[in-house]
Design a protein around this motif. Sequence first.
Motif, PDB file in Angstrom:
ATOM      1  N   GLU A  14       3.834 -21.538 -41.104  1.00  0.00           N
ATOM      2  CA  GLU A  14       3.822 -20.092 -41.301  1.00  0.00           C
ATOM      3  C   GLU A  14       2.462 -19.595 -41.772  1.00  0.00           C
ATOM      4  OE1 GLU A  14       6.062 -16.699 -43.999  1.00  0.00           O
ATOM      5  OE2 GLU A  14       7.051 -18.633 -43.694  1.00  0.00           O
ATOM      6  N   ARG A  49       7.254 -14.604 -39.552  1.00  0.00           N
ATOM      7  CA  ARG A  49       8.003 -15.646 -38.846  1.00  0.00           C
ATOM      8  C   ARG A  49       8.517 -15.158 -37.502  1.00  0.00           C
ATOM      9  NH1 ARG A  49       9.273 -16.545 -44.292  1.00  0.00           N
ATOM     10  NH2 ARG A  49      11.181 -15.273 -44.226  1.00  0.00           N
ATOM     11  N   SER A  96      13.294 -22.291 -33.763  1.00  0.00           N
ATOM     12  CA  SER A  96      13.866 -22.264 -35.106  1.00  0.00           C
ATOM     13  C   SER A  96      12.737 -21.993 -36.087  1.00  0.00           C
ATOM     14  CB  SER A  96      14.539 -23.598 -35.435  1.00  0.00           C
ATOM     15  OG  SER A  96      15.108 -23.561 -36.742  1.00  0.00           O
ATOM     16  N   HIS A  97      13.075 -21.344 -37.183  1.00  0.00           N
ATOM     17  CA  HIS A  97      12.072 -21.173 -38.235  1.00  0.00           C
ATOM     18  C   HIS A  97      12.770 -21.047 -39.577  1.00  0.00           C
ATOM     19  CE1 HIS A  97      12.946 -16.843 -38.534  1.00  0.00           C
ATOM     20  NE2 HIS A  97      12.857 -16.783 -37.219  1.00  0.00           N
ATOM     21  N   CYS A  98      12.078 -21.459 -40.601  1.00  0.00           N
ATOM     22  CA  CYS A  98      12.504 -21.235 -41.975  1.00  0.00           C
ATOM     23  C   CYS A  98      11.249 -20.960 -42.779  1.00  0.00           C
ATOM     24  CB  CYS A  98      13.289 -22.430 -42.523  1.00  0.00           C
ATOM     25  SG  CYS A  98      12.298 -23.884 -42.862  1.00  0.00           S
ATOM     26  N   ASP A  99      11.414 -20.720 -44.046  1.00  0.00           N
ATOM     27  CA  ASP A  99      10.272 -20.419 -44.908  1.00  0.00           C
ATOM     28  C   ASP A  99       9.242 -21.524 -44.784  1.00  0.00           C
ATOM     29  OD1 ASP A  99       8.600 -19.374 -46.815  1.00  0.00           O
ATOM     30  OD2 ASP A  99       9.818 -20.023 -48.525  1.00  0.00           O
ATOM     31  N   ASP A 115      16.424 -27.227 -34.844  1.00  0.00           N
ATOM     32  CA  ASP A 115      16.667 -26.509 -36.087  1.00  0.00           C
ATOM     33  C   ASP A 115      15.808 -27.115 -37.178  1.00  0.00           C
ATOM     34  OD1 ASP A 115      18.307 -24.361 -37.344  1.00  0.00           O
ATOM     35  OD2 ASP A 115      18.806 -25.983 -38.712  1.00  0.00           O
ATOM     36  N   GLY A 117      14.836 -26.903 -41.485  1.00  0.00           N
ATOM     37  CA  GLY A 117      15.284 -26.455 -42.793  1.00  0.00           C
ATOM     38  C   GLY A 117      14.531 -27.188 -43.881  1.00  0.00           C
ATOM     39  N   GLU A 161      23.132 -27.681 -36.433  1.00  0.00           N
ATOM     40  CA  GLU A 161      22.584 -26.462 -35.833  1.00  0.00           C
ATOM     41  C   GLU A 161      21.887 -26.757 -34.507  1.00  0.00           C
ATOM     42  OE1 GLU A 161      22.360 -23.170 -36.789  1.00  0.00           O
ATOM     43  OE2 GLU A 161      22.445 -23.045 -38.982  1.00  0.00           O
ATOM     44  N   HIS A 213       9.914 -29.986 -45.215  1.00  0.00           N
ATOM     45  CA  HIS A 213      10.802 -29.653 -44.112  1.00  0.00           C
ATOM     46  C   HIS A 213      11.381 -30.868 -43.409  1.00  0.00           C
ATOM     47  CE1 HIS A 213       8.037 -26.126 -44.448  1.00  0.00           C
ATOM     48  NE2 HIS A 213       9.203 -25.489 -44.396  1.00  0.00           N
TER      49      HIS A 213
END
Length: 239
Positions: A14, A49, A96-99, A115, A117, A161, A213
């Motif tokens: 990110e 994001r 897929s994305h996360c923080d 996915d 996370g 996921e 991650h």
Amino acid sequence: MGAGEPTFLWLLPERAVNGFATALGGTRLLTDDERAGLERRSGEGARRRYLGARLLSRYALSACTGRPLDRWRFTRGPHGRPEPQSSADGVRFNLSHCDGLIACVVTRGRACGVDVGPTAAPDGLAAHLARRLGPAERARLEGTAPGARPALAGELWVLKEAYLKALGTGLTRGPGSFAFVRRPDGRIAVEDPLGAGDDARWWFDVVHPGPRHVLAVATEHGRPGLLRRTDLSDLSLTA
């Protein structure tokens, strides 16, 4: 790309999105609907994001096909999964994305899902996830040392996921309706009562791209050693 050919995984931290977007011309590649979606996101991180994911998908698809970046348009399946519009070459992708991290997987002629996370699910989330696992998975989680349970919960959830995204259903299907197991040879397999032959049909990769991650890739008719990963920045700096 087909059975026995590579599955391509692209990773974008990110913190690298702003530079990546600048190099690709900012929002110029987005459709009007995507620009409206960007404006609807509340918070700088959510917008970053969202933008990064839309640009990364085009970049990864173009890298795999040679099609110009500005030629990509997308449609959505019955459960909202985006697919390339009028893709004669059969290319498929998933995002897929996360923080902190954005991921994109690309195949041709085969279903795929990804996915990402956090490496270890937070305590409250781990308990919530446990209630949505299959019985054998819950037993495995309960039999794991307490300190290792958050990491196992996080791994199981990204597998769930990724598989549901590859199937195209997303969470419209209950994640406790199938289970993941590790075979004696270490292979990750899915036991799905609704999908005859799924044990042979699907290949799963679990990747730890950095200390924060974990991600899973589900590939239809995949094979060991065929995941090709490209890091668009140094992920060692994401801690």
